[in-house]
Write a protein that holds these residues in place. Structure first.
Motif, PDB file in Angstrom:
ATOM      1  N   GLY A  48     -26.948  62.932   3.660  1.00 39.41           N
ATOM      2  CA  GLY A  48     -27.245  61.508   3.658  1.00 39.41           C
ATOM      3  C   GLY A  48     -27.452  60.988   5.064  1.00 39.41           C
ATOM      4  O   GLY A  48     -27.337  61.708   6.055  1.00 39.41           O
ATOM      5  N   SER A  49     -27.727  59.700   5.147  1.00 44.49           N
ATOM      6  CA  SER A  49     -28.075  59.081   6.427  1.00 44.49           C
ATOM      7  C   SER A  49     -26.869  58.563   7.192  1.00 44.49           C
ATOM      8  O   SER A  49     -27.012  58.113   8.316  1.00 44.49           O
ATOM      9  N   GLY A  50     -25.688  58.573   6.603  1.00 45.29           N
ATOM     10  CA  GLY A  50     -24.490  58.091   7.288  1.00 45.29           C
ATOM     11  C   GLY A  50     -23.867  56.915   6.564  1.00 45.29           C
ATOM     12  O   GLY A  50     -24.547  56.120   5.924  1.00 45.29           O
ATOM     13  N   LEU A  51     -22.563  56.800   6.695  1.00 45.59           N
ATOM     14  CA  LEU A  51     -21.816  55.755   5.999  1.00 45.59           C
ATOM     15  C   LEU A  51     -21.582  54.564   6.912  1.00 45.59           C
ATOM     16  O   LEU A  51     -21.341  54.722   8.098  1.00 45.59           O
TER      17      LEU A  51
ATOM     18  N   GLY B  10      -9.904  68.017  -0.330  1.00 40.99           N
ATOM     19  CA  GLY B  10     -10.811  69.037  -0.847  1.00 40.99           C
ATOM     20  C   GLY B  10     -11.742  68.496  -1.914  1.00 40.99           C
ATOM     21  O   GLY B  10     -12.074  69.180  -2.877  1.00 40.99           O
ATOM     22  N   MET B  11     -12.183  67.241  -1.754  1.00 37.50           N
ATOM     23  CA  MET B  11     -13.011  66.582  -2.756  1.00 37.50           C
ATOM     24  C   MET B  11     -14.328  66.136  -2.139  1.00 37.50           C
ATOM     25  O   MET B  11     -14.379  65.680  -1.000  1.00 37.50           O
ATOM     26  N   TYR B  12     -15.389  66.267  -2.929  1.00 37.90           N
ATOM     27  CA  TYR B  12     -16.702  65.751  -2.560  1.00 37.90           C
ATOM     28  C   TYR B  12     -16.841  64.368  -3.177  1.00 37.90           C
ATOM     29  O   TYR B  12     -16.644  64.196  -4.381  1.00 37.90           O
ATOM     30  N   ARG B  13     -17.156  63.369  -2.359  1.00 42.31           N
ATOM     31  CA  ARG B  13     -17.322  61.988  -2.814  1.00 42.31           C
ATOM     32  C   ARG B  13     -18.812  61.669  -2.885  1.00 42.31           C
ATOM     33  O   ARG B  13     -19.545  61.896  -1.919  1.00 42.31           O
ATOM     34  N   VAL B  14     -19.236  61.138  -4.031  1.00 42.82           N
ATOM     35  CA  VAL B  14     -20.618  60.718  -4.198  1.00 42.82           C
ATOM     36  C   VAL B  14     -20.673  59.221  -3.933  1.00 42.82           C
ATOM     37  O   VAL B  14     -20.086  58.421  -4.661  1.00 42.82           O
ATOM     38  N   VAL B  15     -21.366  58.842  -2.861  1.00 42.67           N
ATOM     39  CA  VAL B  15     -21.485  57.450  -2.436  1.00 42.67           C
ATOM     40  C   VAL B  15     -22.834  56.924  -2.921  1.00 42.67           C
ATOM     41  O   VAL B  15     -23.880  57.443  -2.554  1.00 42.67           O
ATOM     42  N   ALA B  16     -22.793  55.906  -3.771  1.00 44.99           N
ATOM     43  CA  ALA B  16     -24.020  55.343  -4.323  1.00 44.99           C
ATOM     44  C   ALA B  16     -24.691  54.394  -3.346  1.00 44.99           C
ATOM     45  O   ALA B  16     -25.917  54.348  -3.260  1.00 44.99           O
ATOM     46  N   SER B  17     -23.899  53.614  -2.613  1.00 48.28           N
ATOM     47  CA  SER B  17     -24.462  52.658  -1.665  1.00 48.28           C
ATOM     48  C   SER B  17     -23.436  52.404  -0.576  1.00 48.28           C
ATOM     49  O   SER B  17     -22.230  52.577  -0.792  1.00 48.28           O
ATOM     50  N   THR B  18     -23.897  51.949   0.572  1.00 48.79           N
ATOM     51  CA  THR B  18     -23.005  51.689   1.693  1.00 48.79           C
ATOM     52  C   THR B  18     -23.456  50.410   2.405  1.00 48.79           C
ATOM     53  O   THR B  18     -24.662  50.139   2.499  1.00 48.79           O
ATOM     54  N   TYR B  19     -22.482  49.596   2.868  1.00 47.95           N
ATOM     55  CA  TYR B  19     -22.765  48.275   3.439  1.00 47.95           C
ATOM     56  C   TYR B  19     -21.888  48.020   4.651  1.00 47.95           C
ATOM     57  O   TYR B  19     -20.833  48.645   4.819  1.00 47.95           O
ATOM     58  N   ASP B  20     -22.322  47.061   5.458  1.00 47.18           N
ATOM     59  CA  ASP B  20     -21.528  46.654   6.617  1.00 47.18           C
ATOM     60  C   ASP B  20     -20.449  45.647   6.237  1.00 47.18           C
ATOM     61  O   ASP B  20     -19.392  45.604   6.851  1.00 47.18           O
ATOM     62  N   ASP B  21     -20.707  44.818   5.207  1.00 48.35           N
ATOM     63  CA  ASP B  21     -19.732  43.792   4.820  1.00 48.35           C
ATOM     64  C   ASP B  21     -19.167  44.083   3.439  1.00 48.35           C
ATOM     65  O   ASP B  21     -19.805  44.701   2.588  1.00 48.35           O
TER      66      ASP B  21
END
Length: 170
Positions: free
Chosen positions: A92-95, A134-145
């Motif tokens: 991904g592009s970063g959190l 030991g878990m993979y997290r699936v992040v659907a979206s990420t925001y600054d606020d």
């Protein structure tokens, strides 16, 4: 043995039914005492009714209903629970500061499958790894606020009921 149990049960029932019985004479005494304190029970109006000497009847203003105007409800996002974890981005592009996590997997292939499904729906899904658990997290979206992340999480909960917020921190 059975006879003694039946006899004891019968005695207990007899005592229970006779001890709670109220007598009519007790009611009569209470009624007479109330009459003695209250005087007569006439329904005529007296001049000392509290409304004045002229037996004025109080005037009550009629109730007028006002229509409900536009009410604005604002969400208080301060009380939405947020978890903090140390993650490293695998794909991904970063959190940013606040992220919406829709899945957690111990098997990387399962997490990658969900990431591909989310990307096919037009979301910028990312895969992150929590080495402590030991878990993979699936992040659907990420925001600054936080408020944008909460709104996204609420809309994603229609499909992913266990969606939660992750705070990246510093």
């Amino acid at each position: 043995m059975k006879k003694t149990i039946v006899i004891c049960a019968g005695l207990c029932a007899a005592v229970a039914f006779t001890s709670c019985k109220s007598s009519e004479s007790a009611y009569r005494k209470a009624y007479d005492a109330a009459l003695a304190q209250g005087g007569t029970t006439s329904t005529s109006t007296s001049s000392n009714s509290g409304y004045g000497d002229n037996n004025d009847i109080p005037v009550v203003t009629p109730l007028t209903e006002n229509p409900v105007t536009d009410t604005r409800v604002t969400d208080n996002n301060d009380n939405v629970p947020v978890r903090t974890e140390n993650l490293s981005v695998v794909d991904g592009s970063g959190l940013r500061n606040f992220s919406v996590v829709v899945g957690s997997f111990s098997v990387k292939a399962n997490a990658e499958s969900l990431v591909q499904r989310l990307r096919s729906q037009g979301l910028d899904a990312q895969l992150a790894y929590n080495s402590d658990r030991g878990m993979y997290r699936v992040v659907a979206s990420t925001y600054d606020d936080k408020s944008s992340a909460v709104a996204s999480r609420n809309s994603l909960r229609n499909t992913y009921a266990d969606a939660w917020l992750l705070y990246k921190g510093r």
